[in-house]
Design a protein around this motif. Structure first.
Motif, PDB file in Angstrom:
ATOM      1  N   SER A  50       5.374  17.152  14.443  1.00  0.00           N
ATOM      2  CA  SER A  50       6.106  16.011  14.992  1.00  0.00           C
ATOM      3  C   SER A  50       5.515  15.582  16.332  1.00  0.00           C
ATOM      4  CB  SER A  50       7.581  16.378  15.150  1.00  0.00           C
ATOM      5  OG  SER A  50       8.285  15.353  15.783  1.00  0.00           O
ATOM      6  N   SER A  54       3.585  12.056  17.158  1.00  0.00           N
ATOM      7  CA  SER A  54       4.053  11.238  18.280  1.00  0.00           C
ATOM      8  C   SER A  54       2.922  10.910  19.241  1.00  0.00           C
ATOM      9  CB  SER A  54       5.161  11.967  19.037  1.00  0.00           C
ATOM     10  OG  SER A  54       6.245  12.222  18.198  1.00  0.00           O
ATOM     11  N   ILE A  55       2.086  11.882  19.512  1.00  0.00           N
ATOM     12  CA  ILE A  55       0.950  11.653  20.414  1.00  0.00           C
ATOM     13  C   ILE A  55      -0.051  10.697  19.786  1.00  0.00           C
ATOM     14  CG2 ILE A  55      -1.030  12.782  21.514  1.00  0.00           C
ATOM     15  CD1 ILE A  55       0.875  15.195  21.992  1.00  0.00           C
ATOM     16  N   ILE A  57       0.651   8.316  17.620  1.00  0.00           N
ATOM     17  CA  ILE A  57       1.263   6.983  17.712  1.00  0.00           C
ATOM     18  C   ILE A  57       1.098   6.425  19.123  1.00  0.00           C
ATOM     19  CG2 ILE A  57       3.477   5.760  17.681  1.00  0.00           C
ATOM     20  CD1 ILE A  57       4.284   7.679  15.367  1.00  0.00           C
ATOM     21  N   GLN A  58       1.331   7.269  20.112  1.00  0.00           N
ATOM     22  CA  GLN A  58       1.175   6.825  21.496  1.00  0.00           C
ATOM     23  C   GLN A  58      -0.269   6.432  21.789  1.00  0.00           C
ATOM     24  OE1 GLN A  58       1.131   9.739  24.482  1.00  0.00           O
ATOM     25  NE2 GLN A  58       1.634   8.329  26.118  1.00  0.00           N
ATOM     26  N   PHE A 110      13.636   1.235  18.148  1.00  0.00           N
ATOM     27  CA  PHE A 110      13.669   2.690  18.133  1.00  0.00           C
ATOM     28  C   PHE A 110      15.089   3.225  17.987  1.00  0.00           C
ATOM     29  CE2 PHE A 110       9.290   2.678  19.733  1.00  0.00           C
ATOM     30  CZ  PHE A 110       8.769   3.687  18.932  1.00  0.00           C
ATOM     31  N   THR A 131      10.085  12.754  15.528  1.00  0.00           N
ATOM     32  CA  THR A 131       8.869  11.971  15.740  1.00  0.00           C
ATOM     33  C   THR A 131       9.191  10.619  16.373  1.00  0.00           C
ATOM     34  OG1 THR A 131       7.840  13.049  13.841  1.00  0.00           O
ATOM     35  CG2 THR A 131       6.824  11.015  14.616  1.00  0.00           C
ATOM     36  N   ALA A 132      10.226   9.962  15.896  1.00  0.00           N
ATOM     37  CA  ALA A 132      10.608   8.665  16.456  1.00  0.00           C
ATOM     38  C   ALA A 132      11.083   8.819  17.897  1.00  0.00           C
ATOM     39  CB  ALA A 132      11.702   8.024  15.612  1.00  0.00           C
ATOM     40  N   SER A 135       8.103   9.693  20.140  1.00  0.00           N
ATOM     41  CA  SER A 135       7.256   8.504  20.292  1.00  0.00           C
ATOM     42  C   SER A 135       7.887   7.513  21.254  1.00  0.00           C
ATOM     43  CB  SER A 135       7.037   7.829  18.942  1.00  0.00           C
ATOM     44  OG  SER A 135       6.337   8.668  18.079  1.00  0.00           O
ATOM     45  N   LEU A 138       7.559   8.872  24.816  1.00  0.00           N
ATOM     46  CA  LEU A 138       6.166   8.841  25.271  1.00  0.00           C
ATOM     47  C   LEU A 138       5.677   7.409  25.500  1.00  0.00           C
ATOM     48  CD1 LEU A 138       4.576  11.608  23.031  1.00  0.00           C
ATOM     49  CD2 LEU A 138       4.933  11.690  25.502  1.00  0.00           C
ATOM     50  N   ILE A 139       6.087   6.493  24.650  1.00  0.00           N
ATOM     51  CA  ILE A 139       5.666   5.100  24.801  1.00  0.00           C
ATOM     52  C   ILE A 139       6.212   4.515  26.100  1.00  0.00           C
ATOM     53  CG2 ILE A 139       6.087   2.782  23.864  1.00  0.00           C
ATOM     54  CD1 ILE A 139       5.688   4.080  21.066  1.00  0.00           C
TER      55      ILE A 139
END
Length: 159
Positions: A50, A54-55, A57-58, A110, A131-132, A135, A138-139
């Motif tokens: 996860s 996430s990383i 996606i970022q 989100f 994960t969402a 993300s 982090l975003i």
């Protein structure tokens, strides 16, 4: 050469630093919660998967986030010029509102995704939720960091 009043921009930077700290604390707390949940389910490897998703996606969104932050910092810097006309202030306010609309849209996306993600109604499958959520955090951390960097860089350039 124009003269600038950076009081409002410095205040915004301070607020964004506080928000970054809160988001980091929330990220650490949520990571702890999800790591425990994955441990209870006997799937601790899903926690790291996860985080990796996430990383990734970022990483795909770093450049668009940087461009958005650079644009927003430019708008804030332009609005800190002393002696602007009413029409220029109105145009800058319109740009700022459009940018805020984009950010609110991402937040709503989100929030809806986390609530409606597979496994949201039962505690057994938290992979999409984690994960969402990771993300999302982090975003927004990346956006705030890019904004602070861009604003400081632009303030140095005009000083």
């Amino acid at each position: 050469m124009s003269s600038f009043n950076f009081k409002r921009l410095n205040h915004t930077l301070t607020i964004y630093r506080v928000v970054q700290f809160i988001l980091l604390a929330l990220l650490a707390f949520m990571a702890f919660i999800f790591q425990n949940r994955y441990g209870l389910l006997g799937k601790p490897d899903h926690f790291f998967k996860s985080l990796i998703f996430s990383i990734i996606i970022q990483m795909f969104l770093v450049y668009p986030l940087y461009r958005l932050a650079w644009r927003d910092a430019g708008i804030e810097l332009d609005s800190s010029v002393l002696g602007l006309s009413v029409d220029v202030l109105k145009a800058l306010r319109k740009k700022r509102l459009l940018s805020d609309l984009w950010k609110i849209s991402v937040i709503l996306f989100f929030l809806i995704f986390v609530v409606r993600a597979p496994g949201a109604e039962k505690m057994g499958t938290p992979f999409f939720q984690s994960t969402a959520l990771f993300s999302f955090l982090l975003i927004f951390l990346t956006y705030f960091q890019c904004f602070n960097f861009s604003a400081k860089k632009r303030m140095k350039q005009v000083s």
